[in-house]
Design a protein around this motif. Structure first.
Motif, PDB file in Angstrom:
ATOM      1  N   GLU A 187       4.804   7.414  -5.403  1.00 57.38           N
ATOM      2  CA  GLU A 187       4.153   7.260  -3.933  1.00 57.38           C
ATOM      3  C   GLU A 187       3.705   6.052  -3.534  1.00 57.38           C
ATOM      4  OE1 GLU A 187       2.732  11.924  -3.623  1.00 57.38           O
ATOM      5  OE2 GLU A 187       1.466  10.695  -4.656  1.00 57.38           O
ATOM      6  N   CYS A 206       6.599   3.736  -2.798  1.00 61.05           N
ATOM      7  CA  CYS A 206       7.192   3.957  -1.400  1.00 61.05           C
ATOM      8  C   CYS A 206       6.407   3.181  -0.480  1.00 61.05           C
ATOM      9  CB  CYS A 206       7.319   5.651  -1.473  1.00 61.05           C
ATOM     10  SG  CYS A 206       7.758   5.899   0.380  1.00 61.05           S
ATOM     11  N   VAL A 207       5.292   3.274  -0.595  1.00 62.78           N
ATOM     12  CA  VAL A 207       4.265   2.697   0.712  1.00 62.78           C
ATOM     13  C   VAL A 207       4.660   1.142   0.290  1.00 62.78           C
ATOM     14  CG1 VAL A 207       2.054   1.964   1.409  1.00 62.78           C
ATOM     15  CG2 VAL A 207       2.943   4.410   0.782  1.00 62.78           C
ATOM     16  N   HIS A 230       7.859  -0.436   1.631  1.00 62.95           N
ATOM     17  CA  HIS A 230       8.124  -0.464   3.122  1.00 62.95           C
ATOM     18  C   HIS A 230       7.153  -1.447   3.918  1.00 62.95           C
ATOM     19  CE1 HIS A 230      10.277   3.279   2.368  1.00 62.95           C
ATOM     20  NE2 HIS A 230      11.205   2.881   3.327  1.00 62.95           N
ATOM     21  N   SER A 262       9.082  -1.216  -7.583  1.00 59.79           N
ATOM     22  CA  SER A 262       9.533  -0.806  -6.043  1.00 59.79           C
ATOM     23  C   SER A 262      10.890  -1.458  -5.889  1.00 59.79           C
ATOM     24  CB  SER A 262       8.550  -1.829  -5.134  1.00 59.79           C
ATOM     25  OG  SER A 262       7.354  -1.302  -5.305  1.00 59.79           O
ATOM     26  N   GLN A 292      10.610   4.752   5.993  1.00 59.71           N
ATOM     27  CA  GLN A 292       9.317   4.826   6.626  1.00 59.71           C
ATOM     28  C   GLN A 292       8.689   5.847   6.904  1.00 59.71           C
ATOM     29  OE1 GLN A 292      11.287   1.922   9.262  1.00 59.71           O
ATOM     30  NE2 GLN A 292       9.524   0.863   9.473  1.00 59.71           N
ATOM     31  N   ALA A 305       6.773   7.083   3.815  1.00 60.83           N
ATOM     32  CA  ALA A 305       5.595   6.299   3.486  1.00 60.83           C
ATOM     33  C   ALA A 305       4.237   6.657   4.178  1.00 60.83           C
ATOM     34  CB  ALA A 305       6.130   4.671   3.761  1.00 60.83           C
TER      35      ALA A 305
END
Length: 439
Positions: free
Chosen positions: A171, A174-175, A178, A214, A224, A227
């Motif tokens: 998680e 993922c953020v 992006h 990442s 996105q 995210a």
């Protein structure tokens, strides 16, 4: 009626057994063992080594030594170069490849400058060149190149919020990808004129290349929208620039099927499972039964400790899933939701403190948990160890372990017990390693 098992004899002291098993696990995670078995062909042009992560400098040094040894002309050596960024204190000197250090887990200006240079190096590589990309855990923070409209301070604030939130590594990454100008396949896009080979050391549950650091050189299937959902799930407040960027669908990561990945190779050098298998072999050599609980265990550290304690008791009381003497082994990456300020310690120390509170003064147990990179969180320890004396030391020293756990202050608790494990940087990183001895 429950089966009552008698204490089992051991070939050595419990702590010595655990340290030998830990050493075997770390040795199996060393990427230098696998690099000579996975060398590419010499290109017509330059060989350019780039990368990021806690193990990346060691990987670069191993590659350089093997490249020159196998291909040994001055011309080939002179066409070798590049830049790799690693965590402060994790450098490994090279003759032809520049090594720089930056901050982890919260990025800094040194990481941003290194990422800018690495992206430029990839962009300048031509069709006759070979890019070797060394990627390991920690690369997400070390390749700190904010996307347009986001400042380094924004990235730092978001990183701190994610680290405290209890979000999983997938998680968080993922953020991160992006909000980046280099992650999520963008480094592969930058170097798409050249042939690229990515070497990976996995620190993520499931060993997904798109999550490790990442995924700067591999396709990213997340969006996105994913995210934004993670940000909402953990109640994180984004700076205005980051919020605007995630709402802009023109800034998506590079997706599977893009031409920039055509012909590129991805080689997995070391995985958590490799370390667990080596640890199990070492345990069996000492006459112990072994049970591998999993290489991809995630969840809140203190809760995962309760699960491990329950299995350990089942072995001790019922001989299930194995008879004593037995080693329970597991890997993965747990998380810590920070509940207060001022506490010290990472996820492995927190796991151990919760485990110690679960097992308390029960006889016949010893355990350790470490981060295989040698740094548990942001302190100087790899993790912690406990045995039958640890609870008694807490009682004698009037150390309220439950209070330390409530404050996320496991480091301080084990420091008082003299039960910290300090290895220094190991120059590899295959995530958490946990071993519980039942005898």
């Amino acid at each position: 009626m429950p089966m009552t098992l008698q204490p089992a004899s051991l070939s050595a002291a419990p702590r010595d057994i655990l340290h030998k098993i830990m050493t075997a696990a770390l040795r199996a995670a060393d990427p230098a063992v696998q690099i000579p078995r996975n060398m590419p062909k010499v290109p017509r042009g330059k060989t350019i080594v780039i990368g990021a992560g806690k193990a990346s400098a060691h990987m670069a040094r191993s590659f350089e030594a093997c490249w020159i040894r196998e291909n040994g002309s001055d011309d080939i050596a002179n066409r070798l170069g590049g830049l790799v960024v690693t965590r402060y204190g994790h450098a490994a000197p090279c003759e032809h490849i520049e090594i720089v250090e930056a901050s982890h887990p919260v990025p800094d200006a040194a990481g941003q400058k290194a990422a800018e240079r690495i992206l430029e190096i990839a962009q300048n590589a031509g069709p006759d060149d070979l890019i070797i990309c060394m990627i390991s855990g920690g690369g997400s923070a070390l390749l700190a190149l904010p996307a347009p409209g986001i400042s380094l301070e924004d990235k730092q604030a978001i990183s701190k919020a994610l680290l405290k939130s209890g979000a999983t590594i997938s998680e968080m990454n993922c953020v991160r990808k992006h909000l980046s100008a280099i992650k999520g396949g963008r480094l592969a896009l930058a170097g798409s004129r050249a042939k690229m080979v990515t070497y990976l050391v996995s620190d993520v549950p499931g060993d997904d290349p798109a999550i490790i650091a990442s995924g700067p050189t591999v396709p990213d299937p997340t969006t996105q929208k994913d995210a934004l959902a993670i940000i909402k799930r953990y109640g994180i407040t984004l700076p205005a620039g980051a919020q605007k960027l995630l709402a802009n669908t023109d800034h998506e990561t590079i997706k599977p099927g893009h031409d920039c990945f055509t012909g590129n190779d991805v080689i997995m050098l070391s995985r958590p499972q490799d370390s667990l298998l080596a640890a199990a072999d070492a345990a069996r050599d000492m006459g112990l039964n072994t049970v591998i609980l999993g290489d991809a265990i995630e969840g809140e550290s203190r809760e995962i400790a309760k699960m491990h304690a329950g299995i350990a008791r089942q072995v001790a009381t019922h001989g299930q899933p194995s008879q004593k003497p037995c080693i329970l082994l597991s890997g993965g990456e747990t998380t810590v939701t920070v509940r207060g300020d001022g506490g010290r310690g990472g996820r492995n120390a927190e796991f151990m403190l919760s485990l110690l509170l679960q097992l308390r003064d029960e006889a016949g147990f010893a355990a350790l948990a470490i981060d295989t990179d040698g740094i548990d969180g942001s302190e100087d320890n790899a993790g912690a160890i406990m045995d039958g004396d640890s609870w008694q030391k807490a009682i004698t020293g009037n150390i309220d372990l439950a209070d330390y756990l409530d404050r996320n202050d496991a480091y301080s608790a084990f420091e008082k017990l003299d039960d910290l494990i300090v290895t220094g940087p190991t120059l590899t990183n295959v995530n958490d390693f946990r071993a519980i001895l039942i005898y």
